[in-house]
Scaffold this active site. Structure first.
Site, mmCIF file in Angstrom:
data_model
loop_
_atom_site.group_PDB
_atom_site.id
_atom_site.type_symbol
_atom_site.label_atom_id
_atom_site.label_comp_id
_atom_site.label_asym_id
_atom_site.label_seq_id
_atom_site.Cartn_x
_atom_site.Cartn_y
_atom_site.Cartn_z
ATOM 1 N N LYS A 56 -9.142 -3.294 -1.314
ATOM 2 C CA LYS A 56 -9.349 -1.885 -0.968
ATOM 3 C C LYS A 56 -8.379 -1.055 -1.783
ATOM 4 O O LYS A 56 -7.177 -1.036 -1.511
ATOM 5 C CB LYS A 56 -9.121 -1.601 0.514
ATOM 6 C CG LYS A 56 -9.657 -0.208 0.909
ATOM 7 C CD LYS A 56 -9.042 0.353 2.157
ATOM 8 C CE LYS A 56 -7.802 1.144 1.878
ATOM 9 N NZ LYS A 56 -8.026 2.392 1.091
ATOM 10 N N GLU A 91 5.053 -4.974 0.217
ATOM 11 C CA GLU A 91 5.972 -4.318 -0.718
ATOM 12 C C GLU A 91 5.924 -2.845 -0.384
ATOM 13 O O GLU A 91 4.911 -2.171 -0.598
ATOM 14 C CB GLU A 91 5.548 -4.584 -2.164
ATOM 15 C CG GLU A 91 6.642 -4.247 -3.170
ATOM 16 C CD GLU A 91 6.487 -2.866 -3.782
ATOM 17 O OE1 GLU A 91 7.256 -1.981 -3.356
ATOM 18 O OE2 GLU A 91 5.632 -2.680 -4.648
ATOM 19 N N CYS A 103 7.663 3.435 -6.701
ATOM 20 C CA CYS A 103 8.470 2.928 -5.582
ATOM 21 C C CYS A 103 9.849 2.495 -6.055
ATOM 22 O O CYS A 103 10.817 2.530 -5.278
ATOM 23 C CB CYS A 103 7.751 1.778 -4.888
ATOM 24 S SG CYS A 103 7.326 0.390 -5.955
ATOM 25 N N GLU A 124 12.378 8.750 0.914
ATOM 26 C CA GLU A 124 11.633 8.523 -0.321
ATOM 27 C C GLU A 124 10.794 9.756 -0.630
ATOM 28 O O GLU A 124 9.765 10.000 0.001
ATOM 29 C CB GLU A 124 10.738 7.283 -0.200
ATOM 30 C CG GLU A 124 10.028 6.938 -1.503
ATOM 31 C CD GLU A 124 9.179 5.687 -1.391
ATOM 32 O OE1 GLU A 124 9.144 4.924 -2.364
ATOM 33 O OE2 GLU A 124 8.558 5.474 -0.336
#
Length: 497
Positions: free
Chosen positions: A191, A267, A301, A395
């Site tokens: 997906k 992750e 990331c 983040e």
């Protein structure tokens, strides 16, 4: 070599949007409901492609196809040599259609075309080649027990793998999941992120063209919660789930997988720290530091979004870093000269804008950057925000970096570790002993010394703390995508048992 015209020749709607479908059991199909969604070009802020909006029906069909292909089909029963041949053929086609794949990602999420072409296409093909070769060349253990028994290990494919990929490096991170799963004989339901779905369909078409059997590599499109993503993670016929994305979403997926005892590899987010010591090669440190935060407009990331600079060189580093940041060219990501593209979506732009507009509340000073027209954010530098500010701890996932001085090595280590995340760090120093000491002391999954984003695909990749669960890469991927099995044999008969 395929070009943009290849994509333009795809089926289109009356309004000129390029049409894509799910790939389920070797066929490109639409959703049973007829529902669709569009992908928005972040530069024009207009739709460019239309996709079927999948739900539980499409999730179940794709998993059932993958289950049949695993339980009854040839893929898991092929030799590693046979799978290797087909995966290398697949990689050849990815390279042949590289411009088409690169333009799909650029139009989906605004990545500069030079990055899509030079980095993402090559890494995508490399991932399939590497894992095909790795599976082909891997050895298992033989465990001598002495007469009359003998033990050895097998690494059998785990089964049906659900791979859920993020929008920032679409084809590259999709291949990072799909390649090892296929190489070890699994079947896959992928997906892609709803913001960047096009390259996944193109790759699945190419897999079929390469000769990978129907049902082995399926792609379904849609959203996460209350959509196809949630249905995939709740399906009891799934054997593995691998996910890259936000930490909050990872926790939801882990809870769903736990109800069926499905192993997961997660992750997740990061808040990468970049430590520049006074003895660093400053030219090298600045060049890598710019790349570490502004590649892909900071939508990485692993981005080095917290820079800590030893005080004797702090002012010079900051001055030169700001000059380099201000020289970067913003523009149309389809223009090869563009270095910084727009944020990938309206929703993400609003998130990053919120951080930029609240910089004065962080206790720091914005010394360059800020918002631009459209969904653009200029390379932004914040000087010395408060240690507990959102800009230092959360983040942001955009071209926004904080720069803070430090005085001692232990202080630098403490600053790196003062984070809920532990994905990666960078260390710039010419002192070999210091490089080893700091690399050992920081709690992260990857440390780069005097560089950034250099990868060896045999090495473990993943994060500590809120940055994830598990590791992938090389033998770590083998462990996750297989069911290691011990076989103990009696090789000499005995009258005693």
């Amino acid at each position: 070599m395929s070009t943009l015209q290849t994509t333009a020749s795809e089926p289109t709607t009356e309004s000129g949007l390029v049409e894509f479908g799910h790939i389920i059991d070797g066929r490109e199909v639409q959703s049973a409901s007829g529902d669709v969604f569009t992908s928005i070009d972040p530069y024009t802020r207009e739709p460019w492609a239309v996709f079927p909006l999948g739900g539980s029906a499409e999730a179940d069909l794709a998993v059932a196809a993958a289950r049949r292909a695993f339980d009854e089909g040839p893929w898991p029963r092929m030799s590693a040599t046979e799978r290797r041949t087909l995966l290398h053929r697949f990689a050849d086609l990815i390279e042949l259609h590289g411009e088409e794949l690169a333009m799909a990602d650029t139009r989906d999420m605004g990545k500069p075309i030079t990055q899509s072409l030079s980095n993402d296409v090559s890494r995508t093909a490399l991932n399939f080649r590497f894992f095909a070769d790795h599976a082909h060349g891997s050895s298992a253990e033989v465990l001598p027990m002495g007469t009359p028994h003998h033990a050895y290990t097998r690494f059998d494919p785990a089964g049906v793998v659900v791979a859920i990929a993020p929008w920032n490096f679409p084809m590259m991170l999709e291949s990072w999941k799909v390649a090892p799963a296929l190489a070890w004989g699994n079947t896959v339901v992928l997906k892609p992120a709803e913001d960047s779905p096009a390259s996944a369909t193109i790759m699945a078409r190419l897999a079929l063209e390469a000769g990978i059997p129907p049902g082995v590599f399926n792609v379904v499109h849609g959203y996460g919660a209350d959509s196809v993503g949630e249905a995939l993670t709740a399906n009891a016929d799934v054997d593995r789930i691998t996910f890259t994305g936000e930490s909050s979403t990872g926790k939801v997926i882990a809870r769903a997988a736990a109800s069926n005892l499905i192993p997961v590899s997660l992750e997740l987010g990061g808040k990468g720290a970049n430590v520049v010591f006074a003895d660093a090669d400053l030219d090298n440190a600045i060049a890598w530091s710019i790349k570490a935060i502004y590649t892909n407009a900071g939508q990485v990331c692993l981005a080095g979004s917290r820079i800590y600079v030893e005080r004797p060189i702090y002012d010079e580093f900051l001055r030169r870093f700001v000059e380099a940041a201000e020289s970067m060219r913003l523009g149309d990501p389809k223009d090869p000269a563009t270095q910084i593209g727009p944020m990938a979506s309206d929703v993400h732009y609003e998130k990053v804008r919120g951080y930029v507009e609240t910089i004065p509340e962080s206790g720091g000073e914005q010394i360059t950057g800020g918002l631009d027209e459209g969904w653009f954010v200029r390379p932004t530098v914040i000087r010395e925000p408060a240690a507990d500010s959102p800009h230092q701890r959360e983040e942001i996932f955009g071209p926004v970096v904080t720069v803070t001085p430090f005085d001692t090595e232990p202080e630098a280590v403490a600053l790196v570790n003062d984070s809920p995340y532990g994905l990666n760090a960078m260390v710039f120093t010419e002192d070999l002993s210091k490089a080893h000491r700091v690399s050992a002391a920081v709690v992260v999954g990857t440390v780069w010394v005097n560089c950034f984003f250099v990868r060896d695909l045999r090495a473990p990749f993943g994060g500590a703390k809120q940055s994830g669960v598990g590791r992938e890469g090389g033998n770590f991927s083998r462990e996750f995508f297989t069911e290691p099995k011990a076989v103990i044999m009696q090789i000499e008969r005995s009258n005693t048992h």
